[in-house]
Design an enzyme around this catalytic site. Structure first.
Site, mmCIF file in Angstrom:
data_model
loop_
_atom_site.group_PDB
_atom_site.id
_atom_site.type_symbol
_atom_site.label_atom_id
_atom_site.label_comp_id
_atom_site.label_asym_id
_atom_site.label_seq_id
_atom_site.Cartn_x
_atom_site.Cartn_y
_atom_site.Cartn_z
ATOM 1 N N CYS A 1 0.815 -1.210 0.000
ATOM 2 C CA CYS A 1 0.000 0.000 0.000
ATOM 3 C C CYS A 1 0.846 1.257 0.000
ATOM 4 O O CYS A 1 0.856 2.014 -0.950
ATOM 5 C CB CYS A 1 -0.876 0.026 1.247
ATOM 6 N N GLU B 1 4.144 1.437 1.992
ATOM 7 C CA GLU B 1 5.293 1.227 2.872
ATOM 8 C C GLU B 1 6.616 1.395 2.139
ATOM 9 O O GLU B 1 6.939 0.604 1.258
ATOM 10 C CB GLU B 1 5.209 -0.170 3.492
#
Lengths: 841, 262
Positions: free
Chosen positions: A437, A439
């Site tokens: 997502c 990171e």
């Protein structure tokens, strides 16, 4: 760097490939599970790393292979398009329990044949007691297990599945091929002495790496042979030549380094899909594709071996293939990761390791590929820094305007220093890419364990009101009767006590799972492409990577900020209400009626409480409790008072409106999650680092959370990411962005997620694109880390709910990813519709 | 500076992230009170100087509040980075900002002092001396010319247009950047002749490059009921796209850079 902002036209092959991919519902296939189990039965008693490598080889030697019509890039994990294999070594009970429902569940259904069910039932007999999840469970304390059962946090991702969440050394495979990696491992082996203390472990690991690389080479050669055979039987001369070409390429890569762009694309794809054959971990992220593919592209273009149009078609084919992979999760996780998503994050633009702008022709062509293919994979992102070319920003904004939810925008000016603060070198930090997502990490050197858990920050607040009790059971520390709390500082202190306690349990859960993966599922193939596993003779799972982190996500920051601010104002500043009255109102859901599902949950709670007090309950009693709850047992007078409270709460200013006081409180409350976490360590020798994003878990986990003092009703979604609560930001996008930028995005170095929804009219014309770009730039100037957009009208989404058949390809931004709207569960659809729509004013 | 920030005025709204009123991302400060009473006005709550009650969705609210320049600038300054990135800034609208000249001058001076781009939206109905005072602090003037015929102008807006046209000449000679805007209102000024006459006048000013045609819309119509007033434009239909394009053509023919919408 040279680039052309002008997009290339889509080849006719691409829509054909896309429609073939989506013709049927995805299905579950048993081949991998069967082959894995066969191999495991033959290797009982051998070192686990050896068993993993042998099983990988056995699978790749025997699993059915297919080349689909029209494909230029080949390699499929399943016979059926978008099918998924099964990974019983991680967990299996959930799938067995869902055999008869998985086809009809609301989130991410899969078809499974009766034959496949029967095969898997036989296979599963072997796995009882041997999975990572069973071992992880053994390693956890009973307090930890209780906290999970009571939904304080959920480590479900790695508890049930492989880890994934990595970007491996694609450029190395492109450069030297697996032949080169085998040589590297052999050299390392020959440097060992059998008298070394760790010789046994190292030598077995290195041999496992070598066998895994050989498996990949052998697998590609199977495709080479298949393509040659198909070419022979193909009458169409064009397709025949394509297949002959495929055969030649698969004979050469990934065994050898890639000669040109086509070979590089094919080699990339084998790496990408085989990683997902070795383990069920998702978020295996291609990362900086535009950077490591560029030399091959440049060489071919310069030599005239390839046109830009051909290069674009090959990229588009890679994009399509990224959608051919799939993963079946348990029903609860499927809600949390809805949309069949694999989160293969691919990022364009940004800086080189030396700090120069890295945007090139392939960065633009990545945007074009996303437009051409228009599917949820890859999760497409862009890196923005002060030196990003404006034309790249505008081209990205054009993609945003299509409504696909891509790209997500990432801010180098925050992420690079954040990574530096976690010990990365400046060159490594500048070369970051995004996993899953949101990171960030340095590719090929990091085992980030980025999606380690979801931690619901609202639940510890519930524990403050209940004194650590939940459903009659002690779950958290006893912070006393809430009515005895005299000051706002004491109230915050009680929350911190609850948070600290649950964070230590969260760490316990993650470390237990971490250890279980190291012991039962080390991954030699993945480890062959991560530094410095070969050098130190250890798998990624045992701490072989240069950088090791564990990154669990907190969510509900906005609810907590708004809750504390409302309590501060109404209870401690204005003294209009007492904490015990608020507690009572929360228990009664502010006097609002409850739907059946909510009432059921509360009935269970009440019944448990009564039972715990030693009273016997029969079915009639329970039905009576349910009826009372359903109608809401509060008297009219009480209901009126609760309603007044709710109105008063609603008129207190909320996070998301650029109000410095409530925003400062949001920053402080986010620290209750991010600060304590960084003091914990994981078994791989790294530290914990917090993220603030929910994937889509804010909906299912919100459904397990009672009413909160911010006026949020029981069992409704919790705020997503660091975004304001849905509908609470009423002063427009700049005010919302300013509020969010006032959180500390540097300390949340595992990523933050800020969702904004735009009506398409806001991006109309060149001036719309310019304003949009300025909004992103402005948020980044104020040190926000990530921003993503849904550009779609409310009416469109409502219509898509009514006529899903018309909107099969409607892509919306869910959280750190985009998904097909019609494949999402109804409640998640509602949540997306209800997020504040920032219209052009 | 201290004194400037203490100047008080009356506003009824501050709206951030406005992207259709002047260049870039802007914050619009809506000042209360207007000398005109245009029948189509989409901000009827802006017209009266007095603080009024308005009913929206069943809830009674006050429209209008007194505020210092300092307080306004605190809010306006919050979007500074977005102005810098987009070339935007602060726009004074209304109501009519020139109806509060001291407040307006102080707001504009403060904004320029803080390095913020400024624009005003004005109907131009004020003493020319007021424009003389404020123009040095304005980057863009967005001025309405609604009709060339004084009688019709008075009928639909309650005021004659002579002063407005006089000011237009003054502003065109002294403003850094002047954009003329004309609301296109069926039954009032939507014929090719009427728009043509306005365009002729605008082009005769010599310094004006852009002229925007703003098609009539009814977004503010509900507010009339909320104020207990009658909306007299109920029967008026929104001009069609073809019609607007034809009018645009007329503007462009005069050598002006025409545009539909702000």
């Amino acid at each position: 760097m040279e680039f052309y902002a002008e997009p290339i036209k889509r080849s006719e092959r691409i829509p054909r490939l896309v429609s073939a991919l989506f013709e049927k519902m995805p299905q579950i296939e048993a081949d991998r599970a069967v082959l894995l189990t066969e191999s495991y039965k033959q290797t009982e008693g051998e070192p686990i790393i050896t068993r993993r490598a042998k099983a990988f080889y056995h699978i790749l030697e025997n699993i059915p292979i297919v080349i689909r019509d029209d494909e230029l890039i080949v390699g499929s994990a399943t016979k059926a398009p978008r099918g998924c294999q099964v990974f019983p070594e991680y967990s299996f009970e959930w799938l067995e329990a869902e055999f008869d429902t998985v086809e009809h569940r609301s989130a991410d259904p899969f078809y499974i044949s009766e034959e496949c069910k029967e095969t898997l039932r036989q296979v599963y007999k072997y796995w009882k007691g041997k999975t990572t999840s069973e071992l992880a469970s053994e390693y956890m304390t009973k307090e930890t297990r209780a906290a999970i059962e009571h939904n304080i946090f959920t480590p479900g991702n790695y508890f049930y599945n492989g880890i994934g969440h990595i970007t491996v050394d694609y450029p190395k495979v492109l450069r030297v091929g697996y032949k080169g990696i085998i040589k590297e491992a052999e050299d390392a082996l020959s440097g060992l002495s059998c008298g070394d203390a760790d010789y046994a472990k190292r030598s077995h690991f290195l041999n496992a790496v070598i066998l895994s690389c050989k498996a990949a080479i052998m697998y590609a050669k199977r495709y080479s042979a298949l393509a040659a055979k198909l070419a022979k039987n193909t009458a169409d001369p064009v397709r025949k030549r394509e297949l002959e070409n495929i055969s030649r390429i698969c004979e050469s890569v990934p065994e050898n380094g890639a000669e040109g762009f086509y070979e590089a694309c094919q080699s990339f794809w084998f790496v990408q899909m085989l990683l997902q054959m070795e383990s069920s971990g998702h978020s295996i992220s291609p990362g900086r594709f535009d950077q490591y593919m560029y030399p091959y592209y440049r060489k071919d273009i310069d030599s005239g071996r390839l046109t830009r149009e051909q290069a674009q078609e090959l990229m588009d084919c890679v994009w399509v293939k990224l959608n051919d992979l799939n993963k079946c999760r348990d029903a609860v996780s499927a809600e949390g990761f809805a949309g069949y998503s694999l989160f293969q994050n691919l990022i364009a633009g940004g800086q080189t390791g030396e700090g120069l702008d890295a945007t090139n022709d392939l960065s633009f062509m990545s945007i074009t590929a996303t437009e051409h293919v228009f599917l949820p994979q890859p999760s497409f992102s862009v890196r923005i820094w002060n030196g990003t070319p404006h034309e790249f920003m505008i081209r990205a904004a054009e993609l945003t305007r299509t409504g696909i939810g891509f790209p997500a925008y990432y801010n180098d000016e925050v992420i690079i220093p954040a990574l530096l603060s976690r010990g990365l070198t400046i060159e490594d930090a500048r070369d970051y890419n995004i996993i899953g997502c949101v990171e960030p990490q340095k590719a090929a050197k990091t085992d980030g364990w980025h999606d380690a858990a979801f931690f619901n920050m609202c639940r510890p607040l519930e524990m403050v009101f209940s004194g650590g009790m939940d459903g009659g059971v002690r779950i958290g520390p006893d912070t006393g009767d809430v009515s005895n709390i005299k000051t706002f500082e004491e109230f915050k202190a009680a929350y911190k006590t609850q948070m600290d306690y649950f964070l230590s349990l969260l760490v316990n859960a993650d470390n237990a799972i971490d250890l279980a993966h190291a012991e039962r599922c080390p991954l030699p193939f993945e480890s062959s492409m991560v530094d410095d596993c070969i050098g130190c003779g250890k798998s990624v799972q045992e701490g072989g990577a240069v950088y090791n982190f564990t990154g669990p996500q907190g969510f509900g920051v906005a609810n907590i900020a708004d809750s504390f601010y409302a309590v501060k104002k109404l209870v401690f500043d204005e003294r209009k209400y007492t904490l015990s009255f608020i507690k009572e109102a929360l228990e009664n859901n502010y006097g609002e009626e409850m739907d059946g599902a909510m009432a059921e949950k509360l009935t269970v709670k009440v019944a448990e409480k009564i039972a715990d007090a030693g009273k016997e309950l029969n079915d009639d009693d329970i039905r009576a409790i349910y009826e009372t709850i359903r109608e809401n047992r509060a008297t009219e007078d009480k209901k009126r008072k609760y309603k007044q409270l709710l109105e008063d709460i609603n008129s207190v200013v909320k996070f998301g409106n650029d109000d410095d006081e409530v925003d400062a409180l949001a920053r402080e409350m986010a620290y209750t999650y991010t600060r304590p976490l960084q003091n914990f360590r994981n078994p791989r020798g790294g530290i914990f680092q917090a993220g603030l994003y929910p994937v889509s878990a804010n909906v299912p986990l919100g459904a397990q959370t009672g009413a909160t003092p911010d006026g949020r009703l029981a069992y409704t979604p919790v705020a997503d990411g660091v975004s304001p609560s849905a509908g609470r930001d009423i002063k427009g996008p700049t005010a919302a962005a300013n509020s969010v930028s006032k959180l500390d995005h540097f300390i949340a170095s595992n990523g933050t997620l800020f969702n904004m929804k735009f009506h398409p009219s806001a991006l109309e014309g060149r001036s719309g694109l310019e304003s949009f770009a300025a909004l992103v730039r402005g948020y980044f100037d104020r040190k926000g880390s990530h921003m993503q957009f849904n550009v779609v009208s409310r009416e469109t989404l409502r219509d898509a709910q009514k006529h899903p058949e018309k909107y099969r390809s409607l892509v919306v931004r869910v959280a750190g990813y985009s998904a097909l709207f019609t494949t999402l569960s109804r409640s998640l659809q509602e949540d997306i519709i209800n997020r504040t729509e920032q219209n052009s004013l | 500076m201290e004194a400037l920030l203490d100047v008080k005025g009356r506003i009824f709204n501050i709206q951030r992230f406005s992207i259709h009123d002047g260049p870039g991302i802007r914050t619009i400060v809506f000042l209360k009170g207007c000398p005109l009473r245009c029948r189509w006005c989409c901000n009827p709550e802006s017209q009266e100087w007095a603080v009024q009650k308005i009913v929206t969705a069943g809830v009674v609210k006050d429209v209008g509040r007194d505020i210092t320049v300092g307080e306004v600038m605190e809010e306006v300054g919050r979007d500074r980075v977005y102005y810098q990135r987009s070339g935007g800034g602060m726009t004074l609208s209304g109501g009519e900002c020139t109806a509060q000249p001291d407040f307006t001058e102080a707001l504009l001076k403060s904004a320029k002092f803080s390095g913020i781009n400024t624009a005003i939206e004005t109907a131009g109905y004020a003493d020319t001396g007021i424009f003389e005072r404020i123009l040095p602090f304005i980057d863009t003037v967005l001025m309405d010319i609604k009709h060339m015929d004084g009688v019709k102008h008075r009928e639909f807006t309650s005021r004659d247009n002579a002063l407005i046209l006089e000011n237009a000449v003054y502003i065109s000679k002294n403003a850094k950047n002047l954009i003329i805007r004309t609301p296109v209102i069926p039954t009032f000024n939507d014929t090719e002749t009427e728009i043509g006459e306005i365009a002729d006048f605008v082009s005769s000013l010599g310094t004006v490059k852009a002229m925007h045609l703003l098609p009539y819309h009814r977004i503010g119509s509900d507010k009339y009921a909320g104020l207990g007033r009658q909306y007299t434009m109920e029967h008026i239909k929104v001009p069609e796209k073809d019609k607007m394009n034809a009018l645009l053509e007329i503007v462009n023919k005069r050598g002006l850079k025409g545009q539909i919408g702000g």
